[in-house]
Design a protein around this motif. Structure first.
Motif, PDB file in Angstrom:
ATOM      1  N   ALA A  13      32.025 -15.686  22.816  1.00  0.00           N
ATOM      2  CA  ALA A  13      32.478 -14.310  22.628  1.00  0.00           C
ATOM      3  C   ALA A  13      33.678 -14.216  21.700  1.00  0.00           C
ATOM      4  O   ALA A  13      33.991 -13.139  21.201  1.00  0.00           O
ATOM      5  N   GLY A  84      30.329 -14.103  32.037  1.00  0.00           N
ATOM      6  CA  GLY A  84      31.759 -14.035  31.753  1.00  0.00           C
ATOM      7  C   GLY A  84      32.035 -13.009  30.659  1.00  0.00           C
ATOM      8  O   GLY A  84      33.060 -12.324  30.670  1.00  0.00           O
ATOM      9  N   VAL A  87      36.896 -11.231  27.536  1.00  0.00           N
ATOM     10  CA  VAL A  87      38.011 -10.697  28.325  1.00  0.00           C
ATOM     11  C   VAL A  87      38.103  -9.193  28.112  1.00  0.00           C
ATOM     12  O   VAL A  87      37.853  -8.695  27.010  1.00  0.00           O
ATOM     13  N   SER A 108      31.939 -17.426  37.102  1.00  0.00           N
ATOM     14  CA  SER A 108      33.328 -17.904  37.106  1.00  0.00           C
ATOM     15  C   SER A 108      33.946 -17.591  38.460  1.00  0.00           C
ATOM     16  O   SER A 108      33.848 -16.458  38.943  1.00  0.00           O
ATOM     17  N   PHE A 114      43.993 -16.816  29.496  1.00  0.00           N
ATOM     18  CA  PHE A 114      42.990 -17.211  28.497  1.00  0.00           C
ATOM     19  C   PHE A 114      43.607 -16.913  27.146  1.00  0.00           C
ATOM     20  O   PHE A 114      43.491 -15.811  26.621  1.00  0.00           O
ATOM     21  N   PHE A 119      41.493 -13.762  31.845  1.00  0.00           N
ATOM     22  CA  PHE A 119      40.070 -13.674  32.192  1.00  0.00           C
ATOM     23  C   PHE A 119      40.041 -13.406  33.697  1.00  0.00           C
ATOM     24  O   PHE A 119      40.321 -14.277  34.508  1.00  0.00           O
ATOM     25  N   GLU A 143      31.618 -21.844  36.718  1.00  0.00           N
ATOM     26  CA  GLU A 143      32.556 -22.120  35.617  1.00  0.00           C
ATOM     27  C   GLU A 143      33.945 -22.349  36.200  1.00  0.00           C
ATOM     28  O   GLU A 143      34.516 -21.458  36.824  1.00  0.00           O
TER      29      GLU A 143
HETATM   30  N1  KMH Z   1      34.370 -15.653  27.100  1.00  0.00           N
HETATM   31  C1  KMH Z   1      35.152 -16.049  28.229  1.00  0.00           C
HETATM   32  C2  KMH Z   1      36.190 -15.044  28.534  1.00  0.00           C
HETATM   33  C3  KMH Z   1      31.136 -17.558  30.679  1.00  0.00           C
HETATM   34  O1  KMH Z   1      30.408 -17.562  29.701  1.00  0.00           O
HETATM   35  O2  KMH Z   1      30.697 -17.389  31.803  1.00  0.00           O
HETATM   36  C4  KMH Z   1      34.316 -16.287  29.439  1.00  0.00           C
HETATM   37  C5  KMH Z   1      33.169 -17.191  29.292  1.00  0.00           C
HETATM   38  C6  KMH Z   1      32.621 -17.718  30.549  1.00  0.00           C
HETATM   39  O3  KMH Z   1      32.688 -17.465  28.219  1.00  0.00           O
END
Ligand code: KMH
Ligand code: ZN
Length: 271
Positions: A13, A84, A87, A108, A114, A119, A143
């Motif tokens: 992300a 996830g 953020v 998670s 983060f 997060f 996670e």
């Molecule tokens: N992008 C992160 C804030 C997941 O994929 O579950 C969270 C993340 C965790 O990537």
């Protein structure tokens, strides 16, 4: 030792095409990257998707379009959407891909600083995410960004939200989370139940040394642009597949076989 499960986290992300022009972001690019990563040896594709401007989205529609394109290429890998997201997204927003009943999804089990952000995963919402996954038959990948998140996951098992055996992903080296040193990995591995499986996602420069440790220790490996955009110091990776292929070569030199997608399903008890 069990065969090695390699996860390709192909997009994430946070990373942008400005960071690495080879980052796949459109559904077509993501499908090609997933296919290439599977051909290179990945048996799980950890998936985030982007909107038309390249920004992270948890849109069920975009996930469906992307997953359909991945499958239409003949991919057999487990497709593991992120819950996830990015953020600042709401829990409702983040949960959308679960409606597609994927075989696996991330869960998670705690909040963590983060980078400059937080997060956020409140106790209430962790249980809501876990309950939804249980209801839909989605295997969670837990996670872990900090040690206490293991205990939070074990509490979920006790309360009946998640079934053992658990599968953990140790995300290590996020600024604000657990560091990515070997001693940190040893500590995390000691803390999980004996029947649990684990993989490690080292961020940035931690990706390769932690992957090598996991190969030796009987764990599993996650690589990809979500975690690391470089092939070596200062040299951008050409593709996710290039990062996967290096892990395959190292594992083979060490004598550890690579799991196919169906072997990964069996090892992880994915229905
Ligand atoms: N992008 C992160 C804030 C997941 O994929 O579950 C969270 C993340 C965790 O990537
Ligand atoms: Zn992710």
């Amino acid at each position: 030792m069990q065969k090695l499960i390699i996860t390709a986290a192909i997009c994430g992300a946070e990373v942008t095409k400005e960071d690495n022009p080879n980052l796949p972001v459109t559904p077509d690019e993501l499908a090609q990257a997933a296919y290439d990563a599977e051909q290179a040896g990945a048996s799980i594709i950890h998936l985030h998707v982007r909107d038309q401007d390249g920004n992270p989205t948890q849109s069920e529609v975009v996930f469906k379009e992307t997953i359909d394109k991945i499958k239409s290429k003949g991919c057999k890998a487990i497709i593991q959407p992120s819950t996830g997201g990015a953020v600042g997204m709401t829990a409702e927003e983040r949960m959308q891909p679960l409606n597609l009943k994927p075989e696996m999804a991330t869960l998670s089990t705690g909040s963590v600083n983060f980078g400059a952000d937080v997060f956020l995963n409140t106790p209430e919402y962790i249980e809501i995410f876990a309950a939804r996954m249980k209801e839909l038959g989605v295997k969670p990948e837990i996670e872990v960004f900090e040690t206490g998140m293991i205990n939070n996951a074990l509490r979920l098992v006790k309360k009946g939200f998640v079934s053992a055996p658990l599968h953990f992903d140790f995300v290590m080296g996020v600024p604000g989370g657990i560091p990515g040193e070997v001693e940190d990995l040893l500590h995390l591995v000691r803390k999980i139940p004996q029947n649990a499986t684990w993989t490690v996602a080292g961020i940035g420069r931690f990706e390769l040394p932690l992957a090598i440790m996991a190969i030796i220790m009987g764990g599993n490996v996650r690589v990809g642009f979500e975690d690391n955009i470089y092939y070596s110091k200062g040299v951008l990776a050409e593709s996710n597949a290039q990062l996967v292929a290096r892990i395959v070569r190292i594992a083979q030199e060490y004598g550890r076989e690579i799991a196919t997608p169906d072997e990964a399903r069996e090892i992880l008890h994915v229905k």
